[in-house]
Design a protein around this motif. Structure first.
Motif, PDB file in Angstrom:
ATOM      1  N   TYR A  24       0.834  -1.196   0.000  1.00 33.29           N
ATOM      2  CA  TYR A  24       0.000   0.000   0.000  1.00 33.29           C
ATOM      3  C   TYR A  24       0.873   1.251   0.000  1.00 33.29           C
ATOM      4  N   SER A  35      -5.747   9.389  -2.315  1.00 36.55           N
ATOM      5  CA  SER A  35      -6.285   8.030  -2.240  1.00 36.55           C
ATOM      6  C   SER A  35      -5.190   7.082  -1.779  1.00 36.55           C
ATOM      7  N   ARG A  36      -5.624   5.996  -1.210  1.00 34.08           N
ATOM      8  CA  ARG A  36      -4.704   4.889  -0.975  1.00 34.08           C
ATOM      9  C   ARG A  36      -4.559   4.128  -2.286  1.00 34.08           C
ATOM     10  N   TYR A  79      -8.458   2.403  -2.936  1.00 33.99           N
ATOM     11  CA  TYR A  79      -9.155   3.369  -2.086  1.00 33.99           C
ATOM     12  C   TYR A  79      -9.933   2.673  -0.972  1.00 33.99           C
ATOM     13  N   GLU A  80     -10.062   3.405   0.151  1.00 30.01           N
ATOM     14  CA  GLU A  80     -10.728   2.892   1.353  1.00 30.01           C
ATOM     15  C   GLU A  80     -12.200   3.280   1.426  1.00 30.01           C
ATOM     16  N   ASN A  81     -12.581   4.347   0.722  1.00 30.31           N
ATOM     17  CA  ASN A  81     -13.956   4.814   0.812  1.00 30.31           C
ATOM     18  C   ASN A  81     -14.330   5.530  -0.479  1.00 30.31           C
ATOM     19  N   GLN A  84     -12.205   8.708  -1.417  1.00 37.51           N
ATOM     20  CA  GLN A  84     -10.923   8.433  -2.061  1.00 37.51           C
ATOM     21  C   GLN A  84     -11.118   7.936  -3.487  1.00 37.51           C
ATOM     22  N   MET A 160      -4.450   4.773   7.558  1.00 39.71           N
ATOM     23  CA  MET A 160      -4.679   3.388   7.168  1.00 39.71           C
ATOM     24  C   MET A 160      -4.458   2.526   8.392  1.00 39.71           C
ATOM     25  N   ILE A 221     -12.153  -4.122   7.753  1.00 38.36           N
ATOM     26  CA  ILE A 221     -12.209  -2.782   8.330  1.00 38.36           C
ATOM     27  C   ILE A 221     -13.348  -2.725   9.355  1.00 38.36           C
ATOM     28  N   ASP A 351     -15.850   5.555   6.429  1.00 42.62           N
ATOM     29  CA  ASP A 351     -15.941   4.130   6.135  1.00 42.62           C
ATOM     30  C   ASP A 351     -15.031   3.296   7.013  1.00 42.62           C
ATOM     31  N   ASN A 352     -14.239   3.962   7.815  1.00 42.25           N
ATOM     32  CA  ASN A 352     -13.315   3.244   8.690  1.00 42.25           C
ATOM     33  C   ASN A 352     -13.226   3.967  10.025  1.00 42.25           C
TER      34      ASN A 352
END
Length: 685
Positions: A24, A35-36, A79-81, A84, A160, A221, A351-352
């Motif tokens: 990552y 973004s991731r 992306y995590e959400n 992103q 993250m 998550i 989202d996390n």
């Protein structure tokens, strides 16, 4: 391959390598997250890649033609959400529309991020690595490693939820080899993830490849809505949530505990809001211990400490989130101080789950940021978040920290945005009167004043169910803390030692010893209550449990109370405990069923031996009979109409309960007739 991004043949050859390493990378611009991403790279690049790439500038794409043949990486979305995902799309569209290349400087490398072709359907970018001038001390080395910045690592961990040993991309092209799920909380700290949070899940496929090697793990998550789910553990009785926090203070060997609700101004709400505070003088928590507390569960202790109540690793979370939406913890040991913020408000719309933690270490008489677990920038960020989403500013935090005078230790928990009941709060608080009598002491009450449902219960006056002061009086089998509610001390009492006419019953239930103390309580008699108080590890789990004949006759056993600690019986010795996670009841199991039966037998024996005789003699006094005189002969022969027992129908001597009741009924009728006759004669005169 998801598509060829550029026409350069060297890039095609570079990307065709199947055995690529992945990890990552967080892509940022001006320290703001874009973004991731998932970075795929060949083996001929350094093993350690910086975990944050901050874009410093943009150049036209035609100025990068000279970069052909340099090492190349592939940058896939991770992306995590939804935010992103949108930002990643905008970033690539910007590069394609204006024919730009993004540049980021990483140590001795300068990297160029190129977008896919305009006609490409893919959302994957390419990265070309160019080494800048190398210092002389590295000139003999074939490859120069990336320069890892500690602040970048800590910041990445804040955004993250993964450690630097195994960066775990979730890209669809990555295949998993094992199935395991690890629920993680967002941590702004440099801690490895504890195996306490590991859970097996063989049904859910996942993706996981380590940075430099495949880790073969899947990671889930923790969504912020999980905080609301935790609070439902005490949905039936809100005092169970407070009890969880009281348990933690007792486990910390506190000698003093203060519980109060006070009004505090909130800038966010623009008005005064109530805040529940729970403050103890226990041994406090180190950085590792507070991380463990905010983690979702932990391994149960191997050694069963009879004086330790906490066992499931969820008490603080379930308790705090039942009482309110936001909680701040300030704790201090002899050598450290930590602040943790568990908040639904902070995580709303995310989202996390993010749980900011700031830790300090003592240096002389000062407290400084503990750089062994986080860096200065991470600590500043977390403090900023806490001040933004809570009523606490640096002055209020300093004021609360000042309660730790000198080298004292302890833990302070503050909870706000309290649970509501209709248009008001579920809890109602009374300040009490300074210097007043016991009738004017402050208290925290459940606004509904509802009585908990129990088989055989007829009384509607059970203060323990809605008065925190009454509950805390008997919460512990052996009280050791001075507890204060709304500034007034609670008169904690060992319940077993406050009874009259007590007997101690020792027995064996399922091969384990059980000791029961039975007696009479005048207060409970006045309130028409009775039943067993069951303790586990010295903590009250179930109160007013009716057993035996108490269940079928609401007034039977009135004022009779039993006290028993069932720790040995309920703990099976194999790591399993027959207690609900909420610690407000027992699971339906053989041990509990056998205990219930045994308690019923002992209670009925006590009623037959003591209570019936006491009631009979009391009524004899009312009827004018000598207290110690033997029963009259007429009581020994009771006809079948007064007694349904076969032992009484033949006119023989009888001592059963039915005969006694029949005797009393006849005596009361005779007394009533005498009184009526006297009244009639007086009226005639």
């Amino acid at each position: 391959m998801r598509g060829i991004l550029m026409e350069d043949s060297s890039l095609k050859k570079e990307f065709s390598n199947e055995d690529m390493l992945e990890c990552y990378v967080l892509l940022t611009k001006d320290k703001k997250i874009i973004s991731r991403t998932v970075c795929r790279r060949p083996h001929n690049l350094p093993n350690e890649i910086p975990l944050i790439w901050d874009i410093s500038s943009f150049v036209r794409r035609d100025k990068t033609n000279s970069l052909s043949g340099l090492p190349c990486l592939l940058l896939c979305p991770g992306y995590e959400n939804a935010h992103q995902e949108r930002e990643w799309g905008l970033f690539l569209n910007f590069l394609r529309k204006y024919n730009k290349v993004a540049i980021s400087k990483l140590g001795f490398y300068e990297i160029y991020i190129l977008p896919p072709d305009k006609n490409s359907e893919f959302d994957t970018g390419a990265v070309i690595c160019k080494m800048e001038k190398v210092p002389n001390e590295y000139s003999s080395q074939r490859h120069v490693g990336w320069e890892i910045n500690a602040a970048e690592i800590a910041s990445l961990r804040r955004c993250m939820d993964y450690n630097d040993e195994a960066c775990r991309p979730m890209h669809p092209s990555i295949q998993s080899k094992k199935n395991s799920v690890q629920v993680m909380h967002a941590r702004p700290i440099g801690e490895d993830h504890s195996p306490d949070m590991m859970v097996k899940d063989s049904s859910r496929p996942g993706n996981s490849v380590g940075c430099g090697r495949s880790s073969g793990r899947n990671y889930a998550i923790a969504h912020p809505s999980y905080l609301k789910t935790l609070g439902q553990a005490h949905s039936g009785w809100i005092f169970g949530a407070i009890a969880e926090l009281v348990d933690n203070s007792r486990d910390a060997k506190a000698t003093k505990l203060e519980i109060s609700i006070d009004m505090l101004y909130s800038k966010t709400a623009g008005k005064d809001i109530p805040m529940l505070s729970i403050i103890d003088d226990g041994h406090g928590m180190s950085h590792q211990e507070i991380v463990r507390m905010i983690s979702f569960g932990h391994v149960q202790p191997e050694a069963d400490d009879p004086d330790h109540i906490g066992r499931f690793g969820i008490g603080f979370k379930t308790g705090a989130m039942r009482l309110g939406k936001d909680a701040l913890v300030l704790t201090q040991t002899a050598n450290s101080r930590s602040i943790a913020f568990l908040s639904q408000s902070l995580n709303e719309g995310k989202d996390n789950l993010e749980i900011p933690v700031v830790s300090y270490r003592r240096i002389g008489q000062f407290m400084e940021v503990d750089t062994s677990v986080q860096n200065e920038s991470s600590a500043k960020y977390n403090l900023k978040v806490i001040k933004e989403f809570s009523p606490f500013d640096k002055y209020l935090i300093g004021e609360k920290a000042g309660l730790f005078s000198g080298n004292s230790t302890g833990t302070q928990i503050f909870i706000w945005n309290l649970d509501v009941w209709g248009s008001n709060y579920s809890l109602q608080w009374e300040a009490g009167m300074s210097g007043g009598s016991s009738f004017h002491q402050g208290d925290i009450l459940i606004r509904s004043r509802r009585i908990r449902s129990r088989p055989g219960q007829i009384s509607q006056k059970v203060p323990l169910d809605y008065s925190l002061r009454s509950y805390l009086e008997v919460i512990f089998f052996d009280p050791r803390m001075k507890i204060y509610v709304q500034g007034a001390r609670v008169k904690c009492r060992p319940l077993a030692k406050s009874l009259n006419n007590t007997i101690i019953e020792n027995g064996i239930v399922m091969g384990k010893p059980v000791q029961l103390t039975l007696g009479r309580s005048q207060l409970e008699w006045e309130q028409a209550n009775c039943g067993m108080f069951l303790y586990w590890h010295g903590r009250l789990i179930e109160a007013y449990k009716r057993v035996g004949s108490m269940v079928h006759n609401g007034d039977n056993g009135r004022g009779i109370v039993g006290v028993v600690d069932v720790t040995d019986l309920i703990d099976d010795g194999k790591g399993h405990v027959w207690v609900h996670n909420s610690k407000q009841g027992f699971q339906d199991c053989e041990a509990y069923a056998e205990l219930e039966k045994w308690l019923g037998e002992r209670a009925d024996e006590y009623l037959d031996k003591f209570v019936d005789t006491i009631q009979l003699r009391g009524r004899q006094r009312v009827a004018g009979m000598p207290l110690r005189s033997p029963l009259p002969q007429s009581a020994a022969a009771v006809n079948a109409g007064d007694c349904t027992g076969s032992c009484c129908r033949n006119g023989s001597s009888c001592n059963c309960s039915s005969a006694k009741v029949a005797l009393l009924q006849r005596q009361l009728r005779a007394t009533a007739a005498t009184i009526n006759a006297a009244l009639a004669a007086a009226a005639a005169a």
